[in-house]
Structures are given as structure tokens and as C-alpha cells.
Enzyme design. Structure first.
Site, short mmCIF file in Angstrom:
data_model
loop_
_atom_site.label_atom_id
_atom_site.label_comp_id
_atom_site.label_asym_id
_atom_site.label_seq_id
_atom_site.Cartn_x
_atom_site.Cartn_y
_atom_site.Cartn_z
N SER A 674 0.80 -1.22 0.00
CA SER A 674 0.00 0.00 0.00
C SER A 674 0.84 1.28 0.00
O SER A 674 0.27 2.36 -0.11
CB SER A 674 -0.92 0.02 1.23
OG SER A 674 -1.73 -1.13 1.25
N LYS A 717 -8.53 2.04 6.17
CA LYS A 717 -7.61 3.14 5.89
C LYS A 717 -8.35 4.47 5.85
O LYS A 717 -7.85 5.49 6.35
CB LYS A 717 -6.90 2.89 4.56
CG LYS A 717 -5.96 1.69 4.59
CD LYS A 717 -5.38 1.43 3.23
CE LYS A 717 -4.47 0.19 3.25
NZ LYS A 717 -3.93 -0.12 1.93
#
Length: 804
Positions: A674, A717
Site C-alpha cells: 500500500s 484506511k
């Protein structure tokens, strides 16, 4: 009547009538003093019974007022200081008043005399009493014939009544009532009433005894006959006893709700048992096998409650959120209402620890009104745990699947396989492979256990699996299951779960009431943010329990005033916060970009720092990064080099500059795909001296050509970005579908920018050079780097050379 003064001797649990001759043991100091005084005078004492025998030091109020005046015939001093006296009752005496209480009781007493005038009525009552006393003696069998003769020989009615009363098994109160009856007629009537009651009780005891004796004789007779029958059967070769057992098994098979195949197998085993000797050890194996066949619910099913409103209410009561799995259960119930031929789904709940996977399976069983069976697969490594052992092994039993079905008592329970990702395998077989048949809807209707060797229909069972991760579940097994992902709870969900469920549960568990303490939702949020870091709610519940324990101690010490716990009170009770969540930067920074990461405890904000140094193009990575993040850094470095001219960076910068990339919290391992675009952005910012916007976070992987690849965990997130106060989030365009999972209130406050290329990321995240100059001065390393950069390789200062 004359009044005389007598020492008084209180008696506990005993009463003396006139003309009685009895031994008394005297041990109390007051009583011994009364005896000593009487011995110095006329040896006469008044005996009064205590109303309560438990009292050691009675007062005049604790004594009856009517007693017996006795004469001391003999006195004997015993070892230990006690006295044994032989007394004979003379007449009744009634206390007029107590004169002294110390050193012994002394009273003025009215001496009563008997009026033994015989009338026809009294004579009749005496004769009746004679007969009743004889009947009583016959039933009680505790009175000797000599005693009966001596009592019946007494001619005076009053004396006879006293003698009869002294031989009856009466309470002190009843004997006292006889003693207080001064009138002969009243005394005879009272003793007649008492003896009739005792005769009735004895008659009842006799009847009960006869009944018990008859039952015992019957049992002994049956036992004797059985023993005779056993002996006869033994002489005949045990044929009859075995035949009775065989007939019993056949009757159970015929009455049992077995399948045709199971019935045939059972009858075949019964025939084998019939041909075996009684002493054969294999007979026990066959009997156990038959017991298992007869105990299984071959055709017994429980009826589902297809009330959708009730099911939704139960699921919502037990669990907050978890929308997907609730929808799946409602869909299953809806189809079951339309058709009964539908095969049960095989559900696999995958999620981090503490999110309620196991308790959700229990709620599903409650919503469907089915039996619930749980089997933990953690550490199971033997195939026989699933399929059972062959009957040839000693101590063989069916597998735990069949055992669970027997335990449920129906063939359509909710069956939970817990921790399916924790199974292992060894030389005893692979249990995961054995589960393939159990969890395959196309073949589990004929599941065959090694012990039973009969097909059992598992197609009606609702199988639910739980796992923390899908990585360790074998692919063939995973292919048979419908996977439902349970992500970690959001902060808002945790607060709601605590307010609606956990706080009340812990309040009851700690004995605290609503009028003593309550916890404000803002205080719960403080606990979630500062004292827990998890996906589930277990640790949050522990912290709430810890908080209430502190309150309970203060309540017991009377140091607590009823109040609502607010955020400022949490730190006083639990101490300083254990965790700090990363907050957004206050202003743009050069060489620092904000990334988003997914961890076991949810989403986290990840700061990535890049600092250029004079060197020879060495890339240094620190912060305990995993292999994937190191490769992402290399890919970002290559992208920046290949696009240096577009970013305003000198083409040969990599010959003279080293880059140090650091991710803070160096002790925490970090890995995942990520952080690619975040690292590339931080490197571009540091080399091009363009500041990164402080309100922007980003997540996504980068390729060498600058393409942005999709990532996972977008919901967590996004929640981390919202918690940190960020306003914009850059996400890969392919993650558009995941935006629907983000709560509506979070989507309203965050702007999601979908990108396909790294150039789009830089255009959004980096400020122009003109706006970044003011932030360059805030970083001392850049001014030093600029001065060093103006020195050529020969060491000469070249102010005309353009800094990077």
C-alpha cells in the site's frame, strides 16, 4: 392455702410429677446453691421447668410458675464438681412471688393438695384412661408389664393421671399443661386427650411400618425369584437371557425412525450378536455400535422459524453492524420459506480476533430456532477426529461430526467449525481433506463415517466456519465455502457496541447500579482511542471492566459520589493513554508524505520521511520494513529517476545524492503493497523541493511505468484518515467499488480522488515550487545541502551552478 418459702431448682428439658422418684444431675452454681440450702433445712425444693431449654442463666420470666415440690432423698457429689440427687415428688406448688434470685432462686409457694373425691364421671374417665394406657403400652412396646401393673394399681385418680403423664412421650409444654391442671376432672380430660393423640400417631407409624415391611418382602421375593430364574437360564445355556436382549434390540430398531439402509445394517448386526457367546468380547463392540445407530437422529429435524422480523430483531440484539452476514441469513430464511428443497449454505466467516464470529454463529442458531453444536479445529491433526475410527480398533468411536449430530438430537443443527485455519496435518492424515466431503453440498448427503460405515445425510446441516485468515485454508476446501469477510469494527461501531451492550453487561457483572455510575459515550471513545488498538472489542471490554473495578473500589470505600464518567475522568482512573494515533501535519512539508496502512488492529496513518544527502546514489531504508515495502521503494526510486526532468530535478542527481527513507516507529514491523505511491511522492518532494500538502493521504502500489495498482483494506484506511483529521485521500481508480463499504458519515467528510497514474498523484499531492520555498527554510538539512552542492569535485566554490 398455706404459703411456704422454698429454694427453686430450674430444670431443662425435664419435668417431675408428684410421686415420681428420679435422679437429677445438677451442675449450675445457682442450682447447686439451692440444693445446699435445702439440705441444711427440710430437704425440700421446688422444681420448675424452663420454657426454653437453650437458656443457661434463666430469669423468673423464663420459668413456669407451677412446679413440683420434692424431697431430696439422696445426695452424691460427682467428680468435676456436679451433684447427683435422688428426689421424690410430693405435691404441686404454685409460685406466688420470687423472693430472691441470688445466690439462688427462692420463692414463696402455694402448696396445692389433690381433691380425690370419686364421682361417677371421674370413675368413668379413670376406666377409659386405663384402657387407653394399655393400648398405648401395647403399641409403643417401650413400657414394661410391671410398669403397666403398677400404674393400673393406683386408685387415686389424680395420682394415676400424673403417673400416666410421666410415662407418655410428650413435649414439655404438654406435660406442663397436665401439671397445671389442679382440678382432677380437667387433669383426666387433658391426659385422655394427649394419650389418644399419641395412640393415633403410634397407629399411623405401625401402618407405615407394615407397608414398608410388605414392600421389602416383595422386593426380596422378586430378587429371590430373579436369582432362581438366572440359575435356571444358566443351566439352559443362557439362551433365554440373550433372546430377551435380542428381542429388545429388534423392537427398538422397528420402532426407531431409521433409514432403510441403517435398519438393514442394524438387523444384520443383531443377528451377529445372537450367534455370539455371552462371554465374547466382540459382543460389547456390537452392542456399542447398535447403541450409536439407535441414538442418531436419522430422520428427525427441527422446524425453522421463518419469521424474518424475529430473526432480524435477534441478530440486531446480539450484534451491532455486520450487515453482510445478517443479509445472508435473511436471504437463507426467505428461500427456506419459499421452498424446503434448498441445500444449506456453507458459510465461512473470516475476520480478525474479537469481531464476534463465534457468537454470531450462536445468534444464527437462535434466530433459526435450531440446535447449536461447536467443534474447535485448532490444533486438530488426526483425520479420525472428522471421520472416526474403524471398528476394528479398541475404543473406536465415531468422528466428532457424528458425535455433534447425536448431541444436537436433530439432523439439521447449526454446526460451527471454529478456527478452521488452525488445522495441521501429520502422519495420521490430513483433517482438511476429510472435511472436503463434509463441506461439499453435492456429496455430504451421503457422508460416511469410518465407524458407522453407513451414509448419513448432512445436507440439512447449516455449517459455519470461522477463520482469522484465508491464507492457511487449503484452496480445495476454500472453494467449497461461501466466504464472508468481517472487517474490524470502526471507531463509531465500537462506541455503539460499548454503549448498547458492553457497559450494561459489565455494570451487572461488577454489581454497580445506574444511579451510582454511568459512562458517557465520549469517555468510551477516549477508551477506544487511547487504551485499545484492535480490530474487535475484547480489549475494549477489558478496559471498561478495569474502569468499573476502580469505581467499585471507591464505592466500597465510600469515596465515590454518583456521577457520569467523562473523558477527563478516564485518565484519572486508568492512567495515561497507552496508544497515540498519528494526526495530520499542521503545514505542508518537504520530503514527508502521509500514507495509509492496514494492520491487524485496523487502519493506521503512516508517515514516510525522505532526506537527500551528498553521496553517490545510495538508497537507504530504515524503519523495520518488509520485503514488499523495500521493493516498492526501489520502484518509486526508479520512477523518480525516469521522470527527473519533468519534476525539475537534474538528470545526474543520482550520481551525487544519497536518499535516506525512514518510516517512524522503527520497532514496529511494516509490510504490504500500500505504500508505493507514498514513497514515490516523498522522494519526488525531497528531490524537487516541492512541499506535500498536509491534508492529503494516499494509498496504492506503483509500477515502474507509473501505473497505480489497487489495494485492500480501504475501509479501515479511510477511517484512519478521518480519525487523523485529513481531508483528501488518493486511492487507485480500481478501488472505486470499495467506496460503498465506507460509512456514509465518513464519506461526507473525506474527498476521495481516484487515480490511475503516478503523475496524477503528484499533481494533487505536491505544491508548486513557488509555494514551497517558504517551507524549505524550515528544514535545516536543505540549506546545508544547498551550500555543499555548490562545491565542485575539485573543491572550488561555483555559485553559478543551479541547486537541485
Amino acid at each position: 392455702m398455706p404459703k411456704l418459702e422454698f429454694p427453686v431448682l430450674p430444670l431443662r428439658g425435664i419435668l417431675v410429677f408428684p410421686y415420681m422418684l428420679i435422679h437429677l444431675d445438677v451442675g449450675r452454681e445457682r442450682s447447686m446453691a439451692a440444693i445446699e440450702d435445702a439440705m441444711l433445712k427440710d430437704k425440700q425444693v421446688l422444681l420448675l421447668a424452663q420454657k426454653e431449654i437453650e437458656i443457661d442463666n434463666p430469669t423468673p420470666d423464663d420459668l413456669y410458675t407451677v412446679g413440683t415440690i420434692v424431697e431430696i432423698k439422696q445426695l452424691l457429689r460427682l467428680p468435676g464438681g456436679t451433684l447427683r440427687v435422688l428426689v421424690e415428688g410430693i405435691t404441686r406448688g404454685q409460685v406466688d412471688e420470687f423472693i430472691e434470685e441470688e445466690p439462688f432462686f427462692k420463692a414463696r409457694v402455694i402448696r396445692m393438695t389433690n381433691d380425690d373425691n370419686l364421682t361417677r364421671e371421674i370413675e368413668t374417665m379413670c376406666r377409659s384412661l386405663h384402657h387407653q394406657f394399655e393400648e398405648y403400652a401395647r403399641l409403643s412396646k417401650r413400657i414394661s408389664p410391671e410398669t403397666i401393673g403398677s400404674v393400673l394399681a393406683v386408685k387415686e385418680p389424680g395420682r394415676m393421671a400424673d403417673l400416666v403423664a410421666s410415662h407418655l412421650n410428650l413435649k414439655i409444654e404438654d406435660k406442663q399443661a397436665v401439671l397445671e391442671a389442679m382440678n382432677i376432672s380437667d387433669r383426666l380430660e387433658k391426659i385422655t386427650e394427649l394419650i389418644m393423640r399419641e395412640i393415633e400417631i403410634l397407629e399411623l407409624e405401625r401402618r407405615i411400618g407394615l407397608r414398608v415391611r410388605k414392600q421389602m418382602e416383595k422386593a426380596q421375593k422378586e430378587y429371590y425369584l430373579r436369582e432362581q430364574m438366572k440359575a435356571i437360564q444358566k443351566e439352559l445355556g443362557d439362551k433365554d437371557e440373550k433372546q430377551a436382549e435380542i428381542e429388545e434390540y429388534k423392537e427398538k430398531v422397528n420402532k426407531g425412525n431409521l433409514t432403510e439402509e441403517a435398519r438393514e445394517k442394524a438387523l444384520k448386526e443383531i443377528d451377529r450378536l445372537d450367534k455370539m457367546p455371552v462371554s465374547s468380547s466382540e459382543g460389547t463392540v456390537v452392542r456399542t455400535y447398535l447403541d450409536w445407530i439407535l441414538a442418531l437422529p436419522w430422520n428427525k429435524t427441527s422446524r425453522d422459524k421463518a419469521d424474518l422480523i424475529r430473526a432480524e430483531r435477534i441478530l440486531d440484539e446480539d450484534h451491532y453492524g455486520l450487515k453482510k452476514v445478517k443479509e445472508r441469513i435473511i436471504e437463507f430464511l426467505s428461500i427456506r420459506k419459499l421452498t424446503s428443497k434448498m441445500k444449506s449454505p456453507i458459510l465461512c466467516l473470516v475476520g480478525p480476533p474479537g469481531v464476534g464470529k463465534t457468537s454470531l454463529a450462536k445468534s444464527i442458531a437462535r434466530a433459526l430456532d435450531r440446535k447449536f453444536v461447536r467443534m474447535s479445529l485448532g490444533g486438530v491433526r488426526d483425520e479420525a477426529e472428522i471421520r472416526g475410527h474403524r471398528r476394528t480398533y479398541i475404543g473406536a468411536l465415531p468422528g466428532r461430526v457424528i458425535q455433534g449430530i447425536r448431541q444436537a438430537g436433530t439432523r439439521n443443527p447449526v454446526f460451527l467449525f471454529d478456527e478452521i485455519d488452525k488445522m495441521t496435518s501429520d502422519l495420521r492424515g490430513d483433517p482438511a481433506s476429510a472435511l472436503l466431503e463434509v463441506l461439499d453440498p453435492e456429496q455430504n448427503n451421503t457422508f460416511t463415517d469410518h465407524y458407522l460405515e453407513l451414509p448419513f445425510d448432512l445436507s440439512k446441516v447449516l455449517f459455519i466456519m470461522t477463520a482469522n485468515s484465508m491464507d492457511t485454508i487449503p484452496r480445495p476446501l476454500l472453494d467449497r465455502m461461501e466466504v464472508i469477510q468481517l472487517s474490524g469494527y470502526t471507531e463509531e461501531e465500537k462506541v455503539n457496541i460499548a454503549v448498547e451492550h458492553l457497559v450494561n453487561k459489565q455494570m451487572k457483572g461488577h454489581g454497580l447500579k445506574d444511579n451510582q455510575v454511568s459512562i458517557d459515550p465520549s469517555a468510551v471513545r477516549k477508551i477506544v482511542r487511547g487504551y485499545t488498538r484492535e480490530s474487535g472489542v475484547r480489549n475494549m471490554e477489558r478496559q471498561i471492566a478495569n474502569l468499573l473495578r476502580k469505581v467499585a473500589v471507591k464505592v466500597v470505600k465510600n469515596e465515590w459520589k454518583p456521577q457520569t464518567i467523562m473523558p477527563e475522568d478516564v485518565e484519572k482512573l486508568l492512567g495515561a493513554s497507552r496508544f497515540q494515533h498519528q494526526a495530520a501535519a499542521h503545514k505542508p512539508e518537504i520530503g514527508a508524505a502521509t500514507g495509509l496502512a492496514y494492520t491487524e488492529v485496523g487502519g493506521e496513518v503512516l508517515m514516510i520521511e525522505v532526506t537527500p544527502l551528498v553521496g553517490k546514489g545510495v538508497l537507504t531504508l530504515t524503519g523495520k520494513l518488509g520485503d514488499i515495502m523495500k521493493e516498492s521503494a526501489q520502484a518509486g526510486w526508479t520512477f523518480v529517476r525516469s521522470h527527473a526532468s519533468e519534476l525539475g530535478i537534474r538528470d545526474d542527481f543520482y550520481d551525487k545524492i544519497d536518499l535516506h527513507i525512514h518510516v517512524p516507529e522503527g520497532a514496529v514491523p511494516k509490510d504490504g503493497p500500500s505504500a508505493g505511491i507514498t514513497m514515490a511522492t516523498a522522494m519526488a518532494s525531497a528531490l524537487a523541493k516541492r512541499a506535500v500538502r498536509q491534508d492529503v493521504a494516499m494509498t496504492g502500489e506503483i509500477t515502474l511505468r507509473g501505473n497505480v495498482l489497487p489495494i485492500g483494506g480501504l475501509k479501515e484506511k479511510a477511517l484512519a484518515a478521518h480519525r487523523a483529521g485529513l481531508k483528501k485521500v488518493i486511492v487507485p481508480k480500481d478501488n472505486r467499488k470499495d467506496l460503498e463499504e465506507i460509512p456514509q458519515e465518513v464519506r461526507k467528510e473525506l474527498e476521495f480522488i481516484l487515480v490511475e497514474r503516478m503523475e496524477e498523484v503528484l499533481n494533487v499531492a505536491l505544491l508548486p515550487v513557488s509555494e514551497s520555498v517558504q517551507y524549505l527554510r524550515d528544514v535545516p538539512v536543505y540549506s546545508e545541502f544547498s551550500e555543499l552542492e555548490m562545491v565542485d569535485e575539485a573543491g572550488n566554490h561555483n555559485p553559478q551552478e543551479r541547486p537541485l
